[in-house]
Each structure stands twice: as C-alpha cells, then as structure tokens.
Motif scaffolding. Sequence first.
Motif, PDB file in Angstrom:
ATOM      1  N   GLU A 193      31.459  22.557  19.762  1.00  0.00           N
ATOM      2  CA  GLU A 193      31.876  23.622  18.849  1.00  0.00           C
ATOM      3  C   GLU A 193      30.683  24.453  18.380  1.00  0.00           C
ATOM      4  O   GLU A 193      30.790  25.231  17.430  1.00  0.00           O
ATOM      5  CB  GLU A 193      32.614  23.024  17.647  1.00  0.00           C
ATOM      6  N   LYS A 194      29.547  24.286  19.046  1.00  0.00           N
ATOM      7  CA  LYS A 194      28.374  25.085  18.706  1.00  0.00           C
ATOM      8  C   LYS A 194      28.641  26.555  19.028  1.00  0.00           C
ATOM      9  O   LYS A 194      29.468  26.872  19.880  1.00  0.00           O
ATOM     10  CB  LYS A 194      27.145  24.599  19.485  1.00  0.00           C
ATOM     11  N   GLU A 195      27.920  27.438  18.334  1.00  0.00           N
ATOM     12  CA  GLU A 195      28.089  28.864  18.597  1.00  0.00           C
ATOM     13  C   GLU A 195      27.796  29.173  20.054  1.00  0.00           C
ATOM     14  O   GLU A 195      26.807  28.709  20.625  1.00  0.00           O
ATOM     15  CB  GLU A 195      27.166  29.691  17.702  1.00  0.00           C
ATOM     16  N   TYR A 196      28.679  29.933  20.659  1.00  0.00           N
ATOM     17  CA  TYR A 196      28.558  30.298  22.070  1.00  0.00           C
ATOM     18  C   TYR A 196      28.939  31.762  22.177  1.00  0.00           C
ATOM     19  O   TYR A 196      30.106  32.131  22.067  1.00  0.00           O
ATOM     20  CB  TYR A 196      29.482  29.426  22.915  1.00  0.00           C
ATOM     21  N   GLU A 197      27.923  32.601  22.363  1.00  0.00           N
ATOM     22  CA  GLU A 197      28.114  34.054  22.304  1.00  0.00           C
ATOM     23  C   GLU A 197      28.067  34.676  23.686  1.00  0.00           C
ATOM     24  O   GLU A 197      27.217  34.326  24.521  1.00  0.00           O
ATOM     25  CB  GLU A 197      27.042  34.686  21.413  1.00  0.00           C
ATOM     26  N   VAL A 198      28.959  35.631  23.918  1.00  0.00           N
ATOM     27  CA  VAL A 198      28.999  36.337  25.194  1.00  0.00           C
ATOM     28  C   VAL A 198      29.056  37.840  24.957  1.00  0.00           C
ATOM     29  O   VAL A 198      29.351  38.306  23.858  1.00  0.00           O
ATOM     30  CB  VAL A 198      30.219  35.915  26.045  1.00  0.00           C
TER      31      VAL A 198
ATOM     32  N   ASP B 296      24.708  33.381  25.531  1.00  0.00           N
ATOM     33  CA  ASP B 296      24.984  32.131  26.234  1.00  0.00           C
ATOM     34  C   ASP B 296      25.651  32.372  27.577  1.00  0.00           C
ATOM     35  O   ASP B 296      25.584  31.515  28.465  1.00  0.00           O
ATOM     36  CB  ASP B 296      25.878  31.236  25.369  1.00  0.00           C
ATOM     37  N   ASN B 297      26.311  33.513  27.722  1.00  0.00           N
ATOM     38  CA  ASN B 297      27.004  33.823  28.964  1.00  0.00           C
ATOM     39  C   ASN B 297      27.348  35.301  28.960  1.00  0.00           C
ATOM     40  O   ASN B 297      27.195  35.981  27.944  1.00  0.00           O
ATOM     41  CB  ASN B 297      28.284  32.987  29.099  1.00  0.00           C
TER      42      ASN B 297
ATOM     43  N   ASN C  78      37.996  45.871  34.407  1.00  0.00           N
ATOM     44  CA  ASN C  78      38.719  44.814  33.713  1.00  0.00           C
ATOM     45  C   ASN C  78      37.924  43.516  33.764  1.00  0.00           C
ATOM     46  O   ASN C  78      37.082  43.323  34.647  1.00  0.00           O
ATOM     47  CB  ASN C  78      40.101  44.591  34.346  1.00  0.00           C
ATOM     48  N   ILE C  79      38.188  42.613  32.824  1.00  0.00           N
ATOM     49  CA  ILE C  79      37.504  41.321  32.779  1.00  0.00           C
ATOM     50  C   ILE C  79      37.949  40.476  33.965  1.00  0.00           C
ATOM     51  O   ILE C  79      39.155  40.332  34.225  1.00  0.00           O
ATOM     52  CB  ILE C  79      37.815  40.574  31.466  1.00  0.00           C
ATOM     53  N   VAL C  80      36.981  39.896  34.660  1.00  0.00           N
ATOM     54  CA  VAL C  80      37.296  39.070  35.825  1.00  0.00           C
ATOM     55  C   VAL C  80      37.070  37.589  35.522  1.00  0.00           C
ATOM     56  O   VAL C  80      37.948  36.752  35.689  1.00  0.00           O
ATOM     57  CB  VAL C  80      36.444  39.486  37.043  1.00  0.00           C
ATOM     58  N   GLU C  81      35.869  37.259  35.082  1.00  0.00           N
ATOM     59  CA  GLU C  81      35.479  35.872  34.870  1.00  0.00           C
ATOM     60  C   GLU C  81      34.153  35.847  34.126  1.00  0.00           C
ATOM     61  O   GLU C  81      33.592  36.910  33.797  1.00  0.00           O
ATOM     62  CB  GLU C  81      35.330  35.148  36.225  1.00  0.00           C
ATOM     63  N   ALA C  82      33.629  34.664  33.855  1.00  0.00           N
ATOM     64  CA  ALA C  82      32.289  34.506  33.305  1.00  0.00           C
ATOM     65  C   ALA C  82      31.315  34.280  34.457  1.00  0.00           C
ATOM     66  O   ALA C  82      31.715  34.228  35.626  1.00  0.00           O
ATOM     67  CB  ALA C  82      32.250  33.348  32.319  1.00  0.00           C
TER      68      ALA C  82
END
Length: 279
Positions: free
Chosen positions: A125-130, A167-168, A177-181
């Motif tokens: 649950e740590k902060e994970y920013e994209v 982070d990603n 459009n959004i595809v994936e990470a």
Amino acid sequence: MINFNGNIVAKDTNLLTQNRAFLYGDAVFETVKIVNSKILFLEDHYFRLMSSMRVVRMEIPMNFTMEYVEEQLLSLVSDNDFSNSSRARITVFRNDGGYYLPQTNTVSFLIHVVGIDDALYSFSEKEYEVDLFKDFYVTKQLLSSIKSTNRMLNITASIFANENGLDNCLLLNDSKNIVEAIQGNIFMLMGNRLITPPVSEGCLNGVMRKQVLEIAKKIESLEVVEEVISPFDLQKADELFITNVIKGIQPITKYRKKAFGVALSKILQEKLNGIVSDL
C-alpha cells in the motif's frame, strides 16, 4: 576479426555477431513464476509462446511440447536450487543467417532463472505514482500483443519514469488511449465497473490479465468489461492497478493530483493467492 570495445578480436569469440535476437530483436520470450517446483499458469504461458512463434513465422520444433518446456524450465530451477520461489525466462530466437530476410526459420532457446523471496504475491500500500509516457506510442497491431525482444519503447519509458521520480508510466497507443503500464496490464475501477483495454487496442495479451479477469467476473455486483480507456477517464477512476505474473497486482495510488483507493486490488490479490496456494 571484429572490433569489440576498441579491441580487435577473433570473430568466433563473440557469438553475438550472428545472433538474430541481438542483431534484429528476432526473438520472443515468456517470463514465468515458479513456486514449489510448479510453474504458475503453465498452460497459458506455453500457448502464448506457441502463438507468438507462429505470429512471427518461427518453425516450432516437433519436441517443443508443453511437457518438454516445463521439464527444461524446472531442471534449471532445480540445478540452481531455486525450487521454492523463482522467476525464469525462456527466450526463443531464430537461428543465425541472413539479414532482414532470415536464411532459416528454425529456432534455438535460452533459459535463465533467478531466485525471488516471496512465493505468494505480496500486497503493498506504499505510494505508487504514475504518469503518461508520450514520447512514443504503441501501435494497434498483433505484434504489440506478443512478447518479443523488441522492448525499446518500454526501456525508454522506464528511463523517463526514473528521471521524473515516477514508479511507472502508462503507455498510449496511436489513438492516444491508455494501453498498459511499462511492465504490465492496466485495470481501472469506476464505480462498480472494472475496465481493462481490449487486446485490439495494442496491449499485451497478459497471462495475469487473464487470471484477474476470471477472478473479477466471479465477484458479485462487479461488472467486468474490456473497453477503451482514455487519459481523461483516469481522473474519474476510483482505483487503478497493474498486473503481471511476477508481481501479481500492483495498486496505483497517485496519478498527477488524483489519489486512488486500493480496496478492490487487495481483494483480488487475496483471491489470487488462494489460487496459487491450491496449485
């Protein structure tokens, strides 16, 4: 003779000079997680590898059965004493010869393995920013859905994320459009709807993506759909998370000024671990 890092050396001392995976990215691969000497979701990995080889017109050897691939992976795991928990990668590449046009479609393969700490999938649950990666785009085509060794887009996106303290990154297709990470499929919860882009948008046909879809469809009151996700949708989402077979489920907690919850991500990870424990 060849020049290697400024030194003239005999050509036959460097096997990469004719290796098509190195020269042209002419290879496909699968990364698997192995727990207690069992390959998780082996059948899915095997058939995706076979499908990838067919897409790029590689000749599949007669002995390349699922049992043979399993045996080759597990024997290396055993030899390295990584049986409890490990990740292994099998790379299949077209044999030497030719330039863009290969002289043969026969193949060879390479397997390597590393030990990992956790047998079950751990939840963070740590902060994970994209943020979005806009320098290059994923094309909506069949080649984008397989795991080839041409990953320059993912590499440059990883460097961009690192340089910007992220982070990603989320990758876009040529329709913006959004595809994936960078290293996994993307899921978005909006109300009671869990959404992930269809493979036709250019996303990887992920093994963990398939598992999460199957798990989520069994949750009452949750509508699971494969639909286009636009960048504007992210600001309205309740949750975002990334899936891959090594990590399991990685919740995203922040996108620009928007913060996200992790409740569904945690439920799905628990159900996923239940499946792994029963294998």
